[in-house]
Each structure stands twice: as C-alpha cells, then as structure tokens.
Design a protein around this motif. Sequence first.
Motif, PDB file in Angstrom:
ATOM      1  N   ARG A 155       0.831  -1.208   0.000  1.00  0.00           N
ATOM      2  CA  ARG A 155       0.000   0.000   0.000  1.00  0.00           C
ATOM      3  C   ARG A 155       0.861   1.253   0.000  1.00  0.00           C
ATOM      4  N   ASP A 156       1.949   1.246   0.778  1.00  0.00           N
ATOM      5  CA  ASP A 156       2.845   2.406   0.816  1.00  0.00           C
ATOM      6  C   ASP A 156       3.467   2.655  -0.559  1.00  0.00           C
ATOM      7  N   LEU A 157       3.923   1.570  -1.195  1.00  0.00           N
ATOM      8  CA  LEU A 157       4.506   1.713  -2.530  1.00  0.00           C
ATOM      9  C   LEU A 157       3.468   2.201  -3.531  1.00  0.00           C
TER      10      LEU A 157
ATOM     11  N   GLN B 141      12.543   7.831  -3.952  1.00  0.00           N
ATOM     12  CA  GLN B 141      11.794   7.262  -2.830  1.00  0.00           C
ATOM     13  C   GLN B 141      11.157   5.926  -3.224  1.00  0.00           C
ATOM     14  N   ILE B 142      10.645   5.849  -4.442  1.00  0.00           N
ATOM     15  CA  ILE B 142      10.034   4.601  -4.925  1.00  0.00           C
ATOM     16  C   ILE B 142      11.090   3.510  -5.056  1.00  0.00           C
ATOM     17  N   GLU B 143      12.258   3.880  -5.508  1.00  0.00           N
ATOM     18  CA  GLU B 143      13.346   2.901  -5.600  1.00  0.00           C
ATOM     19  C   GLU B 143      13.660   2.316  -4.227  1.00  0.00           C
ATOM     20  N   GLU B 144      13.600   3.145  -3.196  1.00  0.00           N
ATOM     21  CA  GLU B 144      13.848   2.673  -1.827  1.00  0.00           C
ATOM     22  C   GLU B 144      12.763   1.695  -1.384  1.00  0.00           C
ATOM     23  N   TYR B 145      11.495   2.030  -1.676  1.00  0.00           N
ATOM     24  CA  TYR B 145      10.385   1.185  -1.248  1.00  0.00           C
ATOM     25  C   TYR B 145      10.240  -0.064  -2.114  1.00  0.00           C
ATOM     26  N   CYS B 146      10.884  -0.070  -3.280  1.00  0.00           N
ATOM     27  CA  CYS B 146      10.792  -1.209  -4.206  1.00  0.00           C
ATOM     28  C   CYS B 146      11.791  -2.322  -3.884  1.00  0.00           C
ATOM     29  N   ARG B 147      12.688  -2.079  -2.962  1.00  0.00           N
ATOM     30  CA  ARG B 147      13.734  -3.072  -2.692  1.00  0.00           C
ATOM     31  C   ARG B 147      13.189  -4.438  -2.285  1.00  0.00           C
TER      32      ARG B 147
ATOM     33  N   GLU C  34      12.255  -6.134  -5.571  1.00  0.00           N
ATOM     34  CA  GLU C  34      13.207  -5.921  -6.663  1.00  0.00           C
ATOM     35  C   GLU C  34      13.260  -7.112  -7.613  1.00  0.00           C
ATOM     36  N   GLN C  35      13.240  -8.320  -7.090  1.00  0.00           N
ATOM     37  CA  GLN C  35      13.331  -9.501  -7.953  1.00  0.00           C
ATOM     38  C   GLN C  35      12.145  -9.591  -8.903  1.00  0.00           C
ATOM     39  N   VAL C  36      10.955  -9.312  -8.400  1.00  0.00           N
ATOM     40  CA  VAL C  36       9.757  -9.357  -9.249  1.00  0.00           C
ATOM     41  C   VAL C  36       9.783  -8.230 -10.282  1.00  0.00           C
TER      42      VAL C  36
END
Length: 412
Positions: free
Chosen positions: A126-128, A240-246, A249-251
């Motif tokens: 939800r945050d992402l 910020q999205i890159e941080e929350y995507c960690r 990341e594989q998907v």
Amino acid sequence: MEVVYTHCAGLDVHKKTVTACVITPKEKGGCRRETRTFETHTNSLLNMLDWLVSLGCTHVAMESTGEYWRPVFNILETSLEVMLVNARHVKNVPGRKTDVKDSQWLAELLQHGLLSPSFIPPKPQRDLRDLIRHRQNFVRERSNLVNRIQKVLEAANIKLASVATDIMGVSGRAMLKAIIAGNTNPEQIAQLARGQLRSKQEQLTQALIGRVQPHHRFILAQLLSQVESLDAVIQQFDSQIEEYCRPFEQVVELLDSIPGVARKAAEVIVCEIGTDMSRFKSAAHLAAWAGLAPGNCESAGKRLSSFSRQGNRSLKTILVQAAWAASRTKTYLAAQFRRLSARRGAKRAAVAVAHSILVIAYHLILRNTPYSELGADYFECHEKPQLKKKRLIKQLEKLGYQVNLTEIAIAS
C-alpha cells in the motif's frame, strides 16, 4: 439463511461520521442489533474500536467510499477482520435510505456471508502504491503544463513542435529560455539545437519566426518554471520509490524483461497486483479484475455488448501503454498486435496485447521465471498450411490478381 459470522458489524462511513451497527446472538435465539454513531477523528475511531471489541465483534464490513474508508481501516485492521466492499454490490431497497439502515443492511449481508470483499494489499505494498500513484499524478500535471507551453507557442506563431519531437528536451528548453530572455533572432535560437536536431537548422529557423509578445514571454517563463519544479519533484519520487521497491526488486526485474514493459511500468504492476498470486484463481481472473477481459452480457440467447468492464484504472492504463510500446518491437507481442489490428483495429489490438502482458506477468510472478520470447514469426510457424494458403490468395486477389495454384512435388 445460514449465519456465517455470529458477531459482526456494518459501518456506514462518511466524511465526518461513521454509523456502526453490531449484530450479536441472543441467549434464547435470534439476534441483537446495537447502533451507534461516531466521529471520524482518531480518538473517536479508537472509542469505536473499543466498543466493537467489547461486544465480541470479529468481522466488520464497510463500503469503499472514496478515501473516507482509509482512516477507519487504519484503526480497525490490527484488531478486527475488516471487509471493504464495492458500494454498487450492496445497494439496499430504494426508498429506505438512512445511515442507520445502511449500516444494518451491511451487517446483515456480512452475517450471512453475502459480501464479496475488495482486495486490500499488505501495508508495504500500500505504501509503494501510494507513492507510485502520486508520481503518476505529478507526471500528468507535467504533461498538462507542456501542452500549455505548446499552446502559447502556437499563439505566438512559433512552430517548434513541428520540427522538434520533444519541446522539453535539452534543445527545446534552451530555445524556450532564449525566447523568454527576449531573443528575436531565429538563426541564433536555432543554433542552440543539440544532437540530431542540428541537422534541421533551416527548418528550425523557419519554425522560430513568430510574433512573440511580452505577455507570451511572461506566460512561458511561469510555465517553464512549473515544469522544472515538477521535474525535481518527480525525481525525488523516483528515488523514494526505488527505496520502497527493494523488497520487490526480484519481481520488478522479472517484469522488466517483458517487451514493452519498462521499469516504471513494472513498478506499477507490482504495486497494483502484488507478488502473491494465490488470491487470484487464475490469470483470467486477474485480467477480469484489471478490466482487460471482454464483458459478459447475454439475454435471450443473444450475445450483447462485450465491452470490458471497469477495473483497476492505474493498472489498465500502464498495461495499454506497454502494449503500444511492444507493438513497435520485433517480438511475439508485436506479431499479435499486427495480427489483431488488421481485423479488429489498432485500439482493440492494444487492449488484447495488454491482456497478454498481464497474463504473462501473472505466470512470471507465480513461477518466478524470466520471460521467454516466442519470436515474431510464432503465428506464421504455427499457422495451418491450408489457412495460410487461403489467406495469401485472398491478399493477392485484393491487389487485383487472379490466382491459379499448381502444386509441385517437394524433393525429400
């Protein structure tokens, strides 16, 4: 009807108030209904939670009314099983519309297990999703500003967009700043071009001959300042999205391997459908949820409208954009687009390819495997010889040729 939940509640949520109806069983049979109204600030919602827990309530249902359900859900999700339902699925009998009756109706439907809950993703997702959807809003605002700049240039007889593909590129911005600074020499402004645009000096010079007035320069300066401000905001969102995507990341990398799906599109897909495909019965179920499956409308044995139903707008939009991008590649998806567009038109073909991309994404996430390209000649290789012959003859006849075929023996 069978009672599925013995202790449950229905909430009618509004901007300032929440009406809650709790249904609990009586000792001698039957049900007891208690209704209260609470305000929507945090302390009042905590009081409502205490009241629900004191009555032994285990399940709560409420309508997805705009953004007003979010504060209520944030308070209740840790202690109760909260069910968010589509408002058009739970319409009450016309003429009996009050907040109390709405909450009672929801509670009764929940009690007998007649509600179909909407999907509420886990908190990290939800945050992402919040970040990505707000980034999309800023990108749309930026596009609107660029269109306004183009409108002002047209009003000033400047035809820069007729020569430059992107008026907000490096060359376009340099020329706009020169125009805003008061430079009226088209040859000098054309010299600011960079890269491949330098080969179009004569066209640029003609396009930059205009009638720029002082008020045009003022408007362009304000619009350009807004665009640059939004560029900085979008860049901050990206980081910020890159941080929350960690955690995902594989998907994201798996989805990025699909033709037409860039990283930003992969991020949108992940934030909308998540990484747990068990909640979808099949890929077809996921496509229907996203609004990319044909509608099902039949009456008296006749098939009526087959327009796709409403679904997840953010997901559908990015998938259609990815389909248009894939149509310009030399891949299976591009071959599918060309095959369908010839018969059904380009827009329907794009929706069909978007459906295929979503089905591929479903299987990639489910199996945790990278994308495997079938090839641009997949349909030709798997086409039956008789059908291929018929299709080619039809194409030649459309060109005005009379076709007579003679079969030849092929040496083995």
